[in-house]
Design an enzyme around this catalytic site. Sequence first.
Site, PDB file in Angstrom:
ATOM      1  N   THR A  15       0.831  -1.203   0.000  1.00 24.63           N
ATOM      2  CA  THR A  15       0.000   0.000   0.000  1.00 24.63           C
ATOM      3  C   THR A  15       0.872   1.262   0.000  1.00 24.63           C
ATOM      4  OG1 THR A  15      -0.163   0.060   2.419  1.00 24.63           O
ATOM      5  CG2 THR A  15      -1.852  -1.184   1.228  1.00 24.63           C
ATOM      6  N   ASP A  16       0.223   2.361  -0.410  1.00 29.40           N
ATOM      7  CA  ASP A  16       0.931   3.635  -0.443  1.00 29.40           C
ATOM      8  C   ASP A  16       0.548   4.479   0.779  1.00 29.40           C
ATOM      9  OD1 ASP A  16      -1.608   4.674  -0.963  1.00 29.40           O
ATOM     10  OD2 ASP A  16      -1.213   4.989  -3.094  1.00 29.40           O
ATOM     11  N   GLN A  17       0.956   5.728   0.797  1.00 28.22           N
ATOM     12  CA  GLN A  17       0.707   6.611   1.945  1.00 28.22           C
ATOM     13  C   GLN A  17      -0.784   6.843   2.175  1.00 28.22           C
ATOM     14  OE1 GLN A  17       2.609  10.430   1.628  1.00 28.22           O
ATOM     15  NE2 GLN A  17       2.941  10.523   3.837  1.00 28.22           N
ATOM     16  N   GLY A  19      -2.943   4.480   1.992  1.00 27.23           N
ATOM     17  CA  GLY A  19      -3.507   3.240   2.520  1.00 27.23           C
ATOM     18  C   GLY A  19      -4.133   2.342   1.477  1.00 27.23           C
ATOM     19  N   VAL A  20      -3.956   2.679   0.202  1.00 26.50           N
ATOM     20  CA  VAL A  20      -4.491   1.839  -0.873  1.00 26.50           C
ATOM     21  C   VAL A  20      -3.346   1.132  -1.594  1.00 26.50           C
ATOM     22  CG1 VAL A  20      -6.495   3.357  -1.184  1.00 26.50           C
ATOM     23  CG2 VAL A  20      -4.499   3.671  -2.633  1.00 26.50           C
TER      24      VAL A  20
END
Length: 143
Positions: A15-17, A19-20
């Site tokens: 995930t990225d910053q 949250g996805v």
Amino acid sequence: MLVSTREIEVRYAETDQMGVVYHANYLVWMELGRTQILKDLGFNYAEMEKDGVISPVLDVQVSYKKPLLYGQKAIVKTWIDEYDGLRVKYGYEIFNEEEELAVTGMTKHVCVKKDTFRPISVRKKFPDWHEAYEKAKRQTADV
């Protein structure tokens, strides 16, 4: 139509910053889907590589519909969309565990000699593989 399914638990590292799932990770999941469909057809990509043949990506298309989040399950569905004895186009749909469509995509590949990158005929080099792809293609056309 032969549609292979591979379930993946979304890991925090994917995930990225926000949250996805980071967009490039879907390409990795598509590779897992290709590996699964080959396995379902009774073949192993690593065996093909031992024979000095690799299958680079020629084209990729991805459409993002709904984000997947850490802790969810991704269900990758993969099928052979087109095959002509030299090139293959795989189709993908990736769903969340609620069966909501998250991603659609396709990748195009060609088999080449590893040392020269010259295209090879799957029909001639791997007749069993060719026959299985032709059968899967006919099944797709019947749907």
